[in-house]
Write an enzyme that holds these catalytic residues in place. Structure first.
Site, PDB file in Angstrom:
ATOM      1  N   ASP A 119      -7.015   4.066  -4.609  1.00  0.00           N
ATOM      2  CA  ASP A 119      -7.691   3.880  -3.314  1.00  0.00           C
ATOM      3  C   ASP A 119      -8.314   5.255  -3.036  1.00  0.00           C
ATOM      4  O   ASP A 119      -8.553   6.021  -3.982  1.00  0.00           O
ATOM      5  CB  ASP A 119      -6.690   3.452  -2.230  1.00  0.00           C
ATOM      6  CG  ASP A 119      -7.387   2.965  -0.951  1.00  0.00           C
ATOM      7  OD1 ASP A 119      -7.893   1.838  -0.937  1.00  0.00           O
ATOM      8  OD2 ASP A 119      -7.459   3.744   0.036  1.00  0.00           O
ATOM      9  N   LYS A 130       0.866  -1.187   0.000  1.00  0.00           N
ATOM     10  CA  LYS A 130       0.000   0.000   0.000  1.00  0.00           C
ATOM     11  C   LYS A 130       0.896   1.229   0.000  1.00  0.00           C
ATOM     12  O   LYS A 130       2.021   1.161   0.484  1.00  0.00           O
ATOM     13  CB  LYS A 130      -0.896   0.020   1.257  1.00  0.00           C
ATOM     14  CG  LYS A 130      -2.145   0.852   1.087  1.00  0.00           C
ATOM     15  CD  LYS A 130      -3.250   0.044   0.431  1.00  0.00           C
ATOM     16  CE  LYS A 130      -4.458   0.872   0.098  1.00  0.00           C
ATOM     17  NZ  LYS A 130      -5.594   0.008  -0.326  1.00  0.00           N
TER      18      LYS A 130
END
Ligand code: NDP
Ligand code: 2IT
Length: 445
Positions: A165, A125
């Site tokens: 995201d 991430k």
């Protein structure tokens, strides 16, 4: 050595001031206890201690210039958590709340989620505390170009493949991809969520929301029920929320709420396809606030509140982490809510999860229920490698099948480990075992 208790102590000690990371690790570790007890090889190889330590954490300076010529500096991150089963894979988040703790929790969750998808992807991430809200397209472009100027040396189509995201959608992926292509002098599948004309996959924009509703349908099927006619609460109004609502409508359910970080709207007559198209225009093009919905349609806007006080059959948290507290969970249960499917990552606080599992309502944890987004990213990677795009139907069928498989795997694993119906135990154990076994096979990695 190698026990859950010891590992949590190490995590606490080694990661001070990272509550979200500790929260995610605690949830996973506590629920995989039966597998650690059953398999001595995981304890001997201290798999837990190894799996909670990121393989690599990259932090870097992102300088950029605004439209008035003023200079700014943000911090960029990429957490490369685990690559035992495939190249690092996971989104980039641009939001003022981004911190090392939040990205480490997301990267940790991503490892198990990606393992559940059945596709070969490790977990990662990244992102920045840069806030795209109120910035011009040109400012967002300059930020993305600066961000990629550093990130490009750490990623690659077989190394690490970022995606979107919160705060990173088609616009940002375009700017990031353009800069990567210039720096690397290659056209490759290094990012997913790309535009359809330049390597993107059909259904990737829809995938998180569609996948979450497919998953909810499997949960309901396990109790001989269906989503048809169910009153549904949805939070958020971004990518995950929009396509959750779209698939709910296609499935005959009745979504009645939508929200953003300022408040939520309640539309008791139901959000229709026309109203959804208006929301998409508001959020994706005009980049406005959800309160405008109440001025446009007959609905009530609740400033500064979340939608969990409205009576419902099903809830689809689709905004952000920790958006359902223990109190919210009590309210939902009190109002007869029988299903919670997480389109967002870790939207429920531990107390809320505890209450849902205790009452044995259908509870689909994010790493299973929202895995359709990254799974379809995996399908985008496959198409990029083949240099052959699939049709909408083909990608949607594969997505649907993957969500059915994830549910079956989590459901059966839960039963196998003495926790029938508990998809937290099932998803965490099923996701863990594949990664842990790969780490055992590959020696001390
Ligand atoms: P978007 O940026 O498209 O939308 C985010 C939405 O959530 C917006 O409505 C935003 O409101 C709201 N929101 C964000 N932060 C907060 C906050 N702190 N408090 C209240 N509301 C907030 O992001 P996505 O829809 O992509 O992401 C939503 C969730 O889904 C996240 O948890 C993400 O990790 C998860 N997810 C996303 C996937 C994807 O492929 N995109 C895949 C799997 C999970 P506002 O407009 O005011 O900012
Ligand atoms: O949380 C997630 O799974 C995502 N944001 C999607 C990641 C991806 O690589 O598609």
């Amino acid at each position: 050595m190698g026990t859950i208790h010891d590992t949590l102590d190490i995590v606490r000690h080694r990661n001070p001031g990272e509550p979200e990371f500790l929260q995610a690790v605690t949830e996973v570790l506590e629920s995989i206890e039966p597998v650690i007890e059953r398999h001595k090889q995981y304890r001997d190889a201290i798999i837990l201690e190894r799996i909670v330590e990121p393989e690599r954490v990259i932090m870097f300076r992102v300088p950029w210039q605004d439209d008035r010529g003023q200079y700014h500096v943000n911090r960029g991150y990429r957490i490369q958590m685990n690559s035992a089963i495939g190249p690092y894979k996971g989104g980039l988040r641009l939001h003022p709340t981004v911190s090392l703790s939040i990205l480490k929790f997301l990267a940790f969750e991503q490892v198990f989620k990606n393992s559940l998808t059945t596709l070969p992807m490790g977990g990662a991430k990244g992102g920045s505390e840069f806030d795209p809200k109120g910035k011009s397209d040109a400012e967002v472009m300059r930020f993305c170009q600066s961000f990629m100027t550093e990130l490009h040396r750490h990623i690659g189509p077989d190394t690490d493949v970022p995606a979107g995201d919160i705060g990173v959608g088609g616009r940002e992926i375009g700017f990031l991809y353009g800069q990567y292509r210039r720096l690397a002098n290659e056209f490759s599948g290094v990012l997913t969520g790309k535009g359809l004309g330049w390597g993107g996959s059909l259904i990737r924009p829809e995938a998180t929301g569609y996948g979450c509703v497919y998953f909810a349908q499997e949960m309901l099927k396990s109790r001989g029920e269906s989503i048809e006619g169910k009153v549904c609460l949805v939070s958020g109004s971004g990518n995950a929320a929009q396509y959750t609502i779209e698939k709910l409508l296609q499935s005959g359910a009745k979504p009645v709420t939508v929200s953003d970080s300022n408040g939520f709207i309640h539309d008791p007559e139901g959000i229709t396809e026309e109203k959804l198209a208006w929301i998409m225009n508001l959020k994706n093009l005009r980049r406005g606030r959800i309160r405008e919905y109440a001025a446009k349609f007959r609905a009530t806007y609740y400033e500064g509140q979340r939608p969990w006080g409205i009576a419902c059959d099903c809830a689809f948290p689709s905004a952000t982490q920790n958006e359902i507290t223990g109190e919210d969970a009590k309210t939902l249960l009190g109002n007869g809510c029988q299903l919670v499917a997480e389109a967002a990552n870790m939207p429920c606080e531990p107390e809320a999860i505890h209450l849902f599992l205790g009452r044995k309502i259908l509870y689909g944890p994010g790493k299973a229920a929202n895995a359709g987004g990254v799974a379809t990213s995996g399908l985008e990677m496959t198409q990029n490698s083949m240099r052959l795009p699939w049709t909408r139907e083909e990608v949607d069928d594969r997505l649907h099948q993957i969500m059915i498989t994830i549910h079956k795997n989590a459901f059966e694993t839960a039963a196998d480990y003495g926790a029938p119906g508990n998809l937290v135990v099932g998803a965490n154990i099923a996701g863990f075992v594949k990664v842990a076994d790969a780490m055992l096979d590959q020696g001390l990695v």
